[in-house]
Design an enzyme around this catalytic site. Structure first.
Site, PDB file in Angstrom:
ATOM      1  N   SER A  50       1.390   8.034   3.693  1.00  0.00           N
ATOM      2  CA  SER A  50       1.485   7.354   2.397  1.00  0.00           C
ATOM      3  C   SER A  50       2.537   8.077   1.558  1.00  0.00           C
ATOM      4  O   SER A  50       2.905   9.223   1.858  1.00  0.00           O
ATOM      5  CB  SER A  50       0.137   7.388   1.675  1.00  0.00           C
TER       6      SER A  50
ATOM      7  N   ASP B 158       3.229   4.259   5.067  1.00  0.00           N
ATOM      8  CA  ASP B 158       2.071   3.410   4.782  1.00  0.00           C
ATOM      9  C   ASP B 158       2.111   2.955   3.325  1.00  0.00           C
ATOM     10  O   ASP B 158       2.264   3.784   2.423  1.00  0.00           O
ATOM     11  CB  ASP B 158       0.794   4.216   5.068  1.00  0.00           C
TER      12      ASP B 158
ATOM     13  N   ASP C  37       5.020  -2.712   1.146  1.00  0.00           N
ATOM     14  CA  ASP C  37       3.866  -3.414   0.578  1.00  0.00           C
ATOM     15  C   ASP C  37       4.281  -4.115  -0.707  1.00  0.00           C
ATOM     16  O   ASP C  37       4.277  -3.533  -1.782  1.00  0.00           O
ATOM     17  CB  ASP C  37       2.724  -2.432   0.315  1.00  0.00           C
TER      18      ASP C  37
ATOM     19  N   GLU D  23       2.875  -7.127   3.999  1.00  0.00           N
ATOM     20  CA  GLU D  23       1.488  -7.435   3.638  1.00  0.00           C
ATOM     21  C   GLU D  23       1.410  -8.622   2.689  1.00  0.00           C
ATOM     22  O   GLU D  23       2.233  -8.771   1.796  1.00  0.00           O
ATOM     23  CB  GLU D  23       0.830  -6.212   2.984  1.00  0.00           C
TER      24      GLU D  23
ATOM     25  N   HIS E 100      -9.999  -0.245   1.530  1.00  0.00           N
ATOM     26  CA  HIS E 100      -9.735   1.173   1.814  1.00  0.00           C
ATOM     27  C   HIS E 100     -10.920   2.007   1.341  1.00  0.00           C
ATOM     28  O   HIS E 100     -11.569   1.672   0.358  1.00  0.00           O
ATOM     29  CB  HIS E 100      -8.485   1.638   1.061  1.00  0.00           C
ATOM     30  N   GLY E 101     -11.164   3.116   2.009  1.00  0.00           N
ATOM     31  CA  GLY E 101     -12.232   4.015   1.574  1.00  0.00           C
ATOM     32  C   GLY E 101     -13.580   3.605   2.154  1.00  0.00           C
ATOM     33  O   GLY E 101     -13.670   2.859   3.121  1.00  0.00           O
TER      34      GLY E 101
ATOM     35  N   ASN F  47      -8.148   6.606   7.957  1.00  0.00           N
ATOM     36  CA  ASN F  47      -7.761   7.717   7.106  1.00  0.00           C
ATOM     37  C   ASN F  47      -8.985   8.415   6.528  1.00  0.00           C
ATOM     38  O   ASN F  47      -9.245   9.582   6.804  1.00  0.00           O
ATOM     39  CB  ASN F  47      -6.829   7.224   5.982  1.00  0.00           C
TER      40      ASN F  47
END
Length: 287
Positions: free
Chosen positions: A49, A84, A105, A135, A177-178, A231
Site C-alpha cells: 500500500s 495496492d 484505484d 477497481e 477490508h479488515g 493483510n
C-alpha cells in the site's frame, strides 16, 4: 523471480485456483512470504500500500529490499511486486521505481474520470511490461484512511473499465477490508457472476480476504476470482505471537530482547497463516 502479475493470474484463472496477494510491511513480512512460497512452490503477489511504501522508506527501497532478498534467497517461483490501492500519482511513481504490477484505484472518482485515468495508467504500464489492476465499486472497511461501505459494483461500469485492457480487475461484491462484522451478509455471488460475464475473461480480484469462510472462497474462485488479498490476518497473527512472547517474559530472559529473537515468534506465526492461505486458494505447487 520477479515478474508481472499478468501471466500468473491468467494461468490461475484457467486452472481454477487463486494467487494470494500478501501485503508486506517490513523485512520480516518479505522474508516470511518469500520463504513460504518457495517451500510450497506457489506463485505470489507482494502487495504494497502507499502507506506501507512510505513506512518502508519509499518505492525504491521496497523494490531494493524485495529484489535483493529474492536473489539472496534463490527464489525460483514467480513473484510480483504490486502497488495496492494506488493513487494516480502513486501508480506512476511505483512504475518508475520498478514495481512489476500496479493497482490504480479510481473507484472514488466519478466514473468518467476513473475511466480516463485508468486508460492513462494502462498505456504507461503496458509500455514497460507492468500489469494493471483497476477497481469499480469501493471495497468496504478502511484502507490507508479511505473508508468504504462495501458497495456492489455496477456491471456496465465493470464492462467498460475491463475493456481498457487492464490485466486484473477488482469489483465490490460485498467484501470489506479488515475484520468482518458479526452481521456481515457474505459475498454477493450474483454480482460476481455478472461481473465475471461482462469482463470478458479478465482475472478478477477479491479484496479483504481475511475472514471470508473457506466455502465462499472456493465458490468465488469457481466464478473467476484469480487473486485474493490477505493483510489483516497476518498482522493479527504477528501481534498475537509477539504479545505472547512478551507476556511470558521471554524478552527478559538472556538476550530475549534482541529484535531477531523478539520478532521471530511473529515471523513463524505469519508463515503458518501464509501456508494455510496458499493451501486454501489452491496455489501450492502451481509455480
Amino acid at each position: 523471480m520477479l515478474v508481472s502479475a499478468k501471466e500468473m493470474l491468467q494461468k490461475a484463472k484457467a486452472e481454477g485456483y487463486a494467487v494470494a496477494q500478501i501485503n508486506i510491511n517490513n523485512l520480516e513480512w518479505i522474508k516470511a512470504v518469500l520463504s513460504t512460497v518457495e517451500e510450497l512452490k506457489s506463485p505470489v503477489i507482494l502487495g504494497v500500500s502507499e502507506g506501507a511504501a512510505k513506512y518502508m522508506g519509499g518505492y525504491e527501497n521496497v523494490m531494493a529490499m524485495v529484489s535483493t532478498l529474492d536473489k539472496a534467497m534463490n527464489i525460483s517461483v514467480p513473484v510480483a511486486v504490486h502497488l495496492d490501492h494506488g493513487t494516480y500519482e502513486g501508480a506512476f511513481k511505483a512504475i518508475r521505481a520498478g514495481f512489476t504490477s500496479v493497482m490504480f484505484d479510481g473507484s472514488h472518482y466519478p466514473f468518467e474520470e476513473n475511466l480516463k485515468k485508468t486508460q492513462e495508467v494502462v498505456a504507461v504500464a503496458h509500455a514497460v511490461g507492468v500489469s494493471v489492476e483497476a477497481e469499480v465499486g469501493s471495497i468496504g472497511g478502511e484502507e490507508d484512511g479511505v473508508v468504504g461501505t462495501g458497495e456492489l459494483a455496477d456491471p456496465e461500469e465493470c464492462r467498460i473499465i475491463a475493456a481498457t485492457g487492464v490485466d486484473l480487475f477488482a469489483a465490490g461484491i460485498g467484501n470489506i477490508h479488515g475484520k468482518y462484522p458479526a452481521n456481515w451478509k457474505g459475498l454477493d455471488f450474483d454480482v460476481l457472476k455478472t461481473v465475471s460475464e461482462v469482463t470478458n475473461g479478465v482475472p478478477l480480484v477479491l479484496h479483504g480476504g481475511t475472514g471470508i469462510p473457506a466455502d465462499q472462497i472456493t465458490k468465488a474462485i469457481s466464478l473467476g476470482i484469480a487473486k485474493i488479498n490477505v493483510n489483516t490476518e497476518l498482522q493479527l497473527a504477528f501481534a498475537a505471537a509477539t504479545r505472547k512472547y512478551i507476556e511470558e517474559g521471554k524478552d527478559l530472559e538472556s538476550k530475549g530482547f534482541d529484535p531477531r529473537k523478539l520478532l521471530n515468534p511473529g515471523y513463524v506465526a505469519m508463515k503458518q497463516v501464509i501456508k494455510d492461505k496458499l493451501t486454501m486458494f489452491g496455489s501450492v505447487n502451481k509455480a
